[in-house]
Each structure stands twice: as structure tokens, then as C-alpha cells.
Design a protein around this motif. Structure first.
Motif, short mmCIF file in Angstrom:
data_model
loop_
_atom_site.label_atom_id
_atom_site.label_comp_id
_atom_site.label_asym_id
_atom_site.label_seq_id
_atom_site.Cartn_x
_atom_site.Cartn_y
_atom_site.Cartn_z
N VAL A 47 -37.20 -65.61 56.51
CA VAL A 47 -36.79 -66.00 57.85
C VAL A 47 -37.19 -67.46 58.02
N PHE A 48 -36.27 -68.28 58.51
CA PHE A 48 -36.54 -69.69 58.73
C PHE A 48 -36.40 -69.99 60.21
N TYR A 49 -37.21 -70.96 60.72
CA TYR A 49 -37.20 -71.30 62.13
C TYR A 49 -37.07 -72.80 62.31
N GLU A 50 -36.48 -73.20 63.44
CA GLU A 50 -36.42 -74.61 63.81
C GLU A 50 -37.85 -75.14 63.93
N ALA A 51 -38.05 -76.39 63.55
CA ALA A 51 -39.38 -76.99 63.65
C ALA A 51 -39.27 -78.50 63.70
N ASN A 52 -40.33 -79.13 64.15
CA ASN A 52 -40.44 -80.58 64.11
C ASN A 52 -41.12 -80.98 62.81
N GLY A 53 -40.76 -82.12 62.26
CA GLY A 53 -41.37 -82.58 61.03
C GLY A 53 -40.46 -82.35 59.85
N SER A 54 -40.97 -82.63 58.67
CA SER A 54 -40.16 -82.47 57.46
C SER A 54 -41.07 -82.16 56.28
N TYR A 55 -40.46 -81.69 55.21
CA TYR A 55 -41.18 -81.36 53.98
C TYR A 55 -41.02 -82.51 52.99
N SER A 56 -42.06 -82.79 52.25
CA SER A 56 -42.00 -83.74 51.14
C SER A 56 -43.08 -83.34 50.15
N PRO A 57 -43.07 -83.88 48.94
CA PRO A 57 -44.14 -83.55 47.99
C PRO A 57 -45.53 -83.94 48.51
N LEU A 58 -45.60 -84.87 49.45
CA LEU A 58 -46.89 -85.29 50.00
C LEU A 58 -47.24 -84.55 51.29
N THR A 59 -46.27 -83.94 51.92
CA THR A 59 -46.50 -83.17 53.15
C THR A 59 -45.94 -81.78 52.94
N THR A 60 -46.75 -80.91 52.37
CA THR A 60 -46.32 -79.54 52.07
C THR A 60 -46.70 -78.61 53.21
#
Length: 52
Positions: free
Chosen positions: A21-34
Motif C-alpha cells: 500500500v502506498f500513500y501520498e507524502a511530502n518529500g522524496s526518496y534518494s540514495p542519501l535520503t532513504t
């Protein structure tokens, strides 16, 4: 993100099992921000125990 006080689910169009299940969120994923870093940062911000 909330709508009427509830999390907004995102339709799962990935070719995997239906247990995700996936939800709307603020922010993003990157290799440095997991997800681990995001979770730890928010635990600290809430005053709950977290990794240093």
C-alpha cells in the motif's frame, strides 16, 4: 497527506503482490535520503527514542 483526516492511498500499478500500500507524502526518496533516514528523523522530531 491527509484528506478529511485520513491518509490518501495511491493505486498500486506495480507488477508485484497485492500486499503493498502506498500513500501520498511530502518529500522524496534518494540514495542519501532513504526510508530509514526519514523515519529516524521523524522519531527524533517527535521526541521518541531514535538512533543518534
Amino acid at each position: 497527506m491527509l484528506q478529511n483526516g485520513h491518509a490518501i492511498p495511491i493505486a498500486n500499478t506495480a507488477n508485484n503482490n497485492n500486499n503493498n500500500v502506498f500513500y501520498e507524502a511530502n518529500g522524496s526518496y534518494s540514495p542519501l535520503t532513504t526510508c530509514n533516514g526519514w523515519t529516524n528523523r521523524n522519531l527524533k522530531n517527535s521526541g521518541l527514542p531514535a538512533v543518534v
